[in-house]
Design a protein around this motif. Sequence first.
Motif, PDB file in Angstrom:
ATOM      1  N   GLY A 168       0.771  -1.239   0.000  1.00  0.00           N
ATOM      2  CA  GLY A 168       0.000   0.000   0.000  1.00  0.00           C
ATOM      3  C   GLY A 168       0.799   1.284   0.000  1.00  0.00           C
ATOM      4  O   GLY A 168       0.226   2.375   0.050  1.00  0.00           O
ATOM      5  N   TYR A 169       2.136   1.215  -0.073  1.00  0.00           N
ATOM      6  CA  TYR A 169       2.943   2.434  -0.116  1.00  0.00           C
ATOM      7  C   TYR A 169       2.911   3.053  -1.517  1.00  0.00           C
ATOM      8  O   TYR A 169       2.763   2.347  -2.520  1.00  0.00           O
ATOM      9  CB  TYR A 169       4.393   2.126   0.269  1.00  0.00           C
ATOM     10  N   ARG A 170       3.048   4.374  -1.549  1.00  0.00           N
ATOM     11  CA  ARG A 170       3.164   5.066  -2.839  1.00  0.00           C
ATOM     12  C   ARG A 170       4.650   5.122  -3.201  1.00  0.00           C
ATOM     13  O   ARG A 170       5.444   5.754  -2.500  1.00  0.00           O
ATOM     14  CB  ARG A 170       2.573   6.472  -2.762  1.00  0.00           C
ATOM     15  N   ILE A 171       5.016   4.463  -4.294  1.00  0.00           N
ATOM     16  CA  ILE A 171       6.429   4.274  -4.666  1.00  0.00           C
ATOM     17  C   ILE A 171       6.724   5.008  -5.964  1.00  0.00           C
ATOM     18  O   ILE A 171       5.859   5.118  -6.843  1.00  0.00           O
ATOM     19  CB  ILE A 171       6.762   2.773  -4.871  1.00  0.00           C
ATOM     20  N   ILE A 172       7.965   5.476  -6.091  1.00  0.00           N
ATOM     21  CA  ILE A 172       8.465   5.968  -7.380  1.00  0.00           C
ATOM     22  C   ILE A 172       9.877   5.427  -7.580  1.00  0.00           C
ATOM     23  O   ILE A 172      10.655   5.328  -6.621  1.00  0.00           O
ATOM     24  CB  ILE A 172       8.452   7.514  -7.459  1.00  0.00           C
ATOM     25  N   GLY A 173      10.183   5.009  -8.798  1.00  0.00           N
ATOM     26  CA  GLY A 173      11.496   4.466  -9.107  1.00  0.00           C
ATOM     27  C   GLY A 173      12.270   5.380 -10.041  1.00  0.00           C
ATOM     28  O   GLY A 173      11.691   6.023 -10.915  1.00  0.00           O
ATOM     29  N   LEU A 174      13.579   5.449  -9.843  1.00  0.00           N
ATOM     30  CA  LEU A 174      14.462   6.243 -10.702  1.00  0.00           C
ATOM     31  C   LEU A 174      15.566   5.353 -11.232  1.00  0.00           C
ATOM     32  O   LEU A 174      16.056   4.464 -10.536  1.00  0.00           O
ATOM     33  CB  LEU A 174      15.086   7.408  -9.916  1.00  0.00           C
ATOM     34  N   ASP A 175      15.981   5.597 -12.482  1.00  0.00           N
ATOM     35  CA  ASP A 175      17.092   4.838 -13.070  1.00  0.00           C
ATOM     36  C   ASP A 175      17.748   5.685 -14.146  1.00  0.00           C
ATOM     37  O   ASP A 175      17.091   6.506 -14.805  1.00  0.00           O
ATOM     38  CB  ASP A 175      16.585   3.523 -13.676  1.00  0.00           C
ATOM     39  N   SER A 176      19.068   5.497 -14.318  1.00  0.00           N
ATOM     40  CA  SER A 176      19.812   6.251 -15.338  1.00  0.00           C
ATOM     41  C   SER A 176      19.800   5.562 -16.689  1.00  0.00           C
ATOM     42  O   SER A 176      20.431   6.036 -17.627  1.00  0.00           O
ATOM     43  CB  SER A 176      21.263   6.470 -14.885  1.00  0.00           C
ATOM     44  N   ASP A 177      19.104   4.430 -16.785  1.00  0.00           N
ATOM     45  CA  ASP A 177      18.991   3.693 -18.052  1.00  0.00           C
ATOM     46  C   ASP A 177      17.581   3.898 -18.604  1.00  0.00           C
ATOM     47  O   ASP A 177      16.603   3.413 -18.018  1.00  0.00           O
ATOM     48  CB  ASP A 177      19.262   2.212 -17.819  1.00  0.00           C
TER      49      ASP A 177
END
Length: 526
Positions: free
Chosen positions: A401-410
């Motif tokens: 139930g968490y609000r997640i955001i992902g970051l990547d340099s690819d």
Amino acid sequence: MIEAVWIAFAFGLGLLLKQAGLPPLIGYLGAGFALSALGERVGVGPEDSYVLNHIAHLGVLLLLFTVGLKLKVKNLVRPEVVGGSLLHFGISSALFLPAFMYVLDMPAGEAILLAMALSFSSTVLAAKVLESKRELRAFHGRVAIGVLIMQDLIALVAISVASGKTPSSWALMVLILPLCRPLLFKLLDLSGREELMVLLGLLLALVVGGVGFEALGLSSELGALAFGAMLANHKRAGELSQSLWSLKEVFLVGFFLQIGLGGLPDQHAVVFALVMALLLPLKAGLFFLLFVGFKLRARSAFLSSLTLTNYSEFGLIMASLVLPAWLVPLALTVSFSFIISAPLNRVAHSIYERIGPSLRRFERDIRHPDEQPITLGDAQVLVMGLGRTGRAAYDNLAEKGYRIIGLDSDPVAVDTSLQAGRSALFADAEDPVFWQNLNMPNIHSVILAMNDAEAKTIATQKLRARGFDGLIVSHAMYEDIARRIIQAGADHTYLTMSEAGTGLAEHVARSIQERSALLAENASST
């Protein structure tokens, strides 16, 4: 016996250069010069150069085959790649040409070929530098590799034209090669992951591509590249390239030894190489201006340009085929450029942190795909790195139930996550500008799941420096890396292999308990 001498000299000087932080291939070239100077005293004769020539040719074919395996059109058909490579090639050649014609008094045809040879950058050095820093798939790494592949294609066309080979009437058969792609894919699938896969690569690069194209009156180098390119879209193309990497490197040792055995450099060759080395900043500056002209941010443009600031082994391949008189001067030029380029690339990020503000003045005020986010919205947990570990962490927390955001340099990893329904953005944790502009009002926890240990350390330092007092958790492969990340300010680090073993043990213990309970239940019922 002579093979033992080659190996001993190449290993000794290669190891010496490696300990000094320089590419070992400079040592291989030096070994060739040393063998040339010692000559018959160590048992090296003309017939040995003939044998080495064949070994060197095999190395070149394997190099081109592995370049072909990376030849994905979607990565090349980008303005900064096509435009940057073609414009740099044209401008560099145009600047070198009059100098060679009037200062060195060279014939026009020879001057054109030499100018072209010096306009290329090194695929081997750039790939090794980017791989060692785990930046092959970062945006600036992809731009640099794309430019290098374009340069390799230009070099191959130039070699084919300059060599003056006349194709046979059967040469048109190459037009039906694309129809053979399903067969090649099937062969790669059937070959498995062991020695058969390596043998398939050798068969296609050296026999079908090399000997086959020569039989048609075409360049064997073109054949090796063509068959590599036909496999580029196979899901195991990268695996095949990796399996051939060491073999290709061994054969390329023969290429550099062969150059050295061609003769010792004279005073003119040394002066020429030194002058060309002094011109490397112009090469870097031109790349930088072209990249920012194609809307790259200053940081991406700088890192890509620094990767390309060297001269190319393809220039040596061209010289060996169409400019033999310039082979030794060019070999020295390439070596000097490697001596300058390799150490600079190891500290590229530190250099940018010092000169970044000055370089950012050249940026265009236009949005580009490598532009990074300035806000993370209402996300609560930030996952940096969207490889297997990062994706698993993202999905597990999202289910809770968490609000997640992902970051990547690819960009590819970002696109893959977006297609899977994750919230993902392009960002480079090592870019100081990213941290200066980032707004993350609701983030209370950060998971560092990048591959590169240095990137995790930098991200931790930047987060704490900007006043983030939330939870920072990272994984690490080794204890010394884990300690370094903790010292930078992380709250917890988990040793990947240890955690995997602990998880496996917990599954086994649970299975044992369940099995024991089931056996006890069956026993009581009977």
